[in-house]
Design a protein around this motif. Structure first.
Motif, PDB file in Angstrom:
ATOM      1  N   LYS A  80     -27.820 -24.267  49.125  1.00 24.82           N
ATOM      2  CA  LYS A  80     -27.129 -23.437  48.137  1.00 24.82           C
ATOM      3  C   LYS A  80     -27.540 -23.794  46.705  1.00 24.82           C
ATOM      4  O   LYS A  80     -27.748 -22.918  45.863  1.00 24.82           O
ATOM      5  N   PHE A  81     -27.654 -25.097  46.437  1.00 26.00           N
ATOM      6  CA  PHE A  81     -27.942 -25.538  45.071  1.00 26.00           C
ATOM      7  C   PHE A  81     -29.360 -26.093  44.908  1.00 26.00           C
ATOM      8  O   PHE A  81     -29.690 -26.612  43.836  1.00 26.00           O
ATOM      9  N   GLY A  82     -30.184 -25.954  45.942  1.00 27.59           N
ATOM     10  CA  GLY A  82     -31.540 -26.496  45.886  1.00 27.59           C
ATOM     11  C   GLY A  82     -32.485 -25.613  45.093  1.00 27.59           C
ATOM     12  O   GLY A  82     -33.362 -24.944  45.666  1.00 27.59           O
ATOM     13  N   TYR A  83     -32.335 -25.622  43.791  1.00 27.14           N
ATOM     14  CA  TYR A  83     -33.192 -24.811  42.904  1.00 27.14           C
ATOM     15  C   TYR A  83     -33.601 -25.658  41.710  1.00 27.14           C
ATOM     16  O   TYR A  83     -32.751 -26.279  41.064  1.00 27.14           O
ATOM     17  N   HIS A  84     -34.887 -25.694  41.434  1.00 27.34           N
ATOM     18  CA  HIS A  84     -35.388 -26.471  40.303  1.00 27.34           C
ATOM     19  C   HIS A  84     -35.833 -25.503  39.210  1.00 27.34           C
ATOM     20  O   HIS A  84     -36.721 -24.681  39.419  1.00 27.34           O
ATOM     21  N   TYR A  85     -35.178 -25.593  38.034  1.00 24.74           N
ATOM     22  CA  TYR A  85     -35.535 -24.724  36.917  1.00 24.74           C
ATOM     23  C   TYR A  85     -36.905 -25.109  36.365  1.00 24.74           C
ATOM     24  O   TYR A  85     -37.225 -26.291  36.234  1.00 24.74           O
ATOM     25  N   SER A  86     -37.680 -24.106  36.006  1.00 28.08           N
ATOM     26  CA  SER A  86     -38.960 -24.370  35.354  1.00 28.08           C
ATOM     27  C   SER A  86     -38.715 -24.706  33.886  1.00 28.08           C
ATOM     28  O   SER A  86     -37.662 -24.365  33.323  1.00 28.08           O
ATOM     29  N   LYS A  87     -39.688 -25.341  33.260  1.00 25.14           N
ATOM     30  CA  LYS A  87     -39.549 -25.663  31.841  1.00 25.14           C
ATOM     31  C   LYS A  87     -39.430 -24.385  31.021  1.00 25.14           C
ATOM     32  O   LYS A  87     -38.714 -24.338  30.020  1.00 25.14           O
TER      33      LYS A  87
END
Length: 290
Positions: free
Chosen positions: A237-244
């Motif tokens: 559910k929360f496994g998201y990495h924002y890009s710079k």
């Protein structure tokens, strides 16, 4: 512009411990919290949603962090109307029931009042140390915009005073059409801090990324944009990495939000491995650079 504190919604997640973000020397809870607190000025404690905190634990948090460090505490599930495990309640307040989960109405009034009293009093060590920031009241997806629920927001503020509750909604009705203006006006009238969110859209629990300060404290929580938002697995559910690039787009918006408030708390809630920690460090750097 008011102060902006950046942190994450966890420092003890199992996948974070496995990620290698902590050095091998940070091999105890005390050392890990100290390591975290050297890198960020703010943390959100989400474990208190699942089980109410113990005063002894809050005392340790206060002792293990430097002066000026801030803890935001997520309200116990019973206090936001979520289903609550009977086993999570204080032993002497557990109702005699075969149910695994209970709601406020399942408890005698006196027991419900006692839960409130014990939850808030357990935070006294943080209050005394000047390290308690806000109490996060994240409401369930069925908590819609209606008069009774608005009154509950006021009740929460009264119960918590002089502590600061902040409010996160999870039903689109609060921002449907003209309701957006009504919601923000109500919060501003009563100086109730609104929790802005960045989250996946198109779900019943989705709120648009409305940035607004409705009190002298503003809060922004980043939930990520996982395509598995409805998963029962919280890491999916929360496994998201924002890009710079994504974070760079947010930085000026957060500075505008901070212009409206005395202090702004920004929390990365994409708690899978070191995603939240690395994103928080990048965002803090972007905010400091301008």
């Amino acid at each position: 512009m008011g102060d902006i504190l950046v942190g994450t919604a966890s420092w003890t997640d199992r996948t974070l411990l496995d990620s290698g973000w902590y050095p091998q020397t940070a091999d105890t809870p005390e050392k890990r919290l100290a390591y975290y607190a050297r890198r960020f000025p703010l943390v959100e404690v989400d474990a208190t949603y699942y089980s109410p905190p113990a005063e002894a634990t809050a005392k340790l948090w206060a002792e293990r962090t430097p002066a000026g460090f801030t803890f935001n505490i997520k309200a116990f599930s019973l206090l936001t109307g979520h289903p609550t495990r009977v086993s999570a309640l204080y032993k002497d307040l557990r109702p005699d029931t075969d149910k695994k989960n209970v709601y406020p109405d399942d408890l005698p009034a006196q027991s419900y009042e006692e839960v409130w009293t014990r939850f808030l009093s357990a935070l006294d060590p943080l209050v005394e140390a000047g390290k308690l920031g806000a109490l996060l009241f994240q409401f369930p997806p069925w908590f819609t915009i209606k008069r009774a629920n608005k009154q509950y927001l006021l009740e929460v503020a009264k119960r918590c005073a002089p502590l600061r509750p902040v409010y996160e909604f999870r039903h689109a009705s609060w921002f449907d059409g003209d309701n957006a203006e009504e919601t923000l006006a109500f919060l501003r009238e009563h100086r109730l801090p609104y929790v802005c969110v960045d989250m996946p859209q198109g779900h019943r629990s989705s709120l648009p990324p409305v940035l607004a300060a409705t009190a002298d404290l503003a809060v922004m929580r980043f939930h990520g944009h996982s395509d598995k938002w409805t998963s029962k697995d919280i890491h999916e559910k929360f496994g998201y990495h924002y890009s710079k690039r994504e974070l760079a787009d947010w930085a000026p918006k957060l500075r505008e939000l901070a212009d409206e408030a005395g202090q702004t708390h920004v929390l990365m809630n994409n708690c899978y491995r070191d995603y939240a920690q690395t994103n928080a460090a990048t965002l803090a750097g972007l905010l400091d650079a301008n």
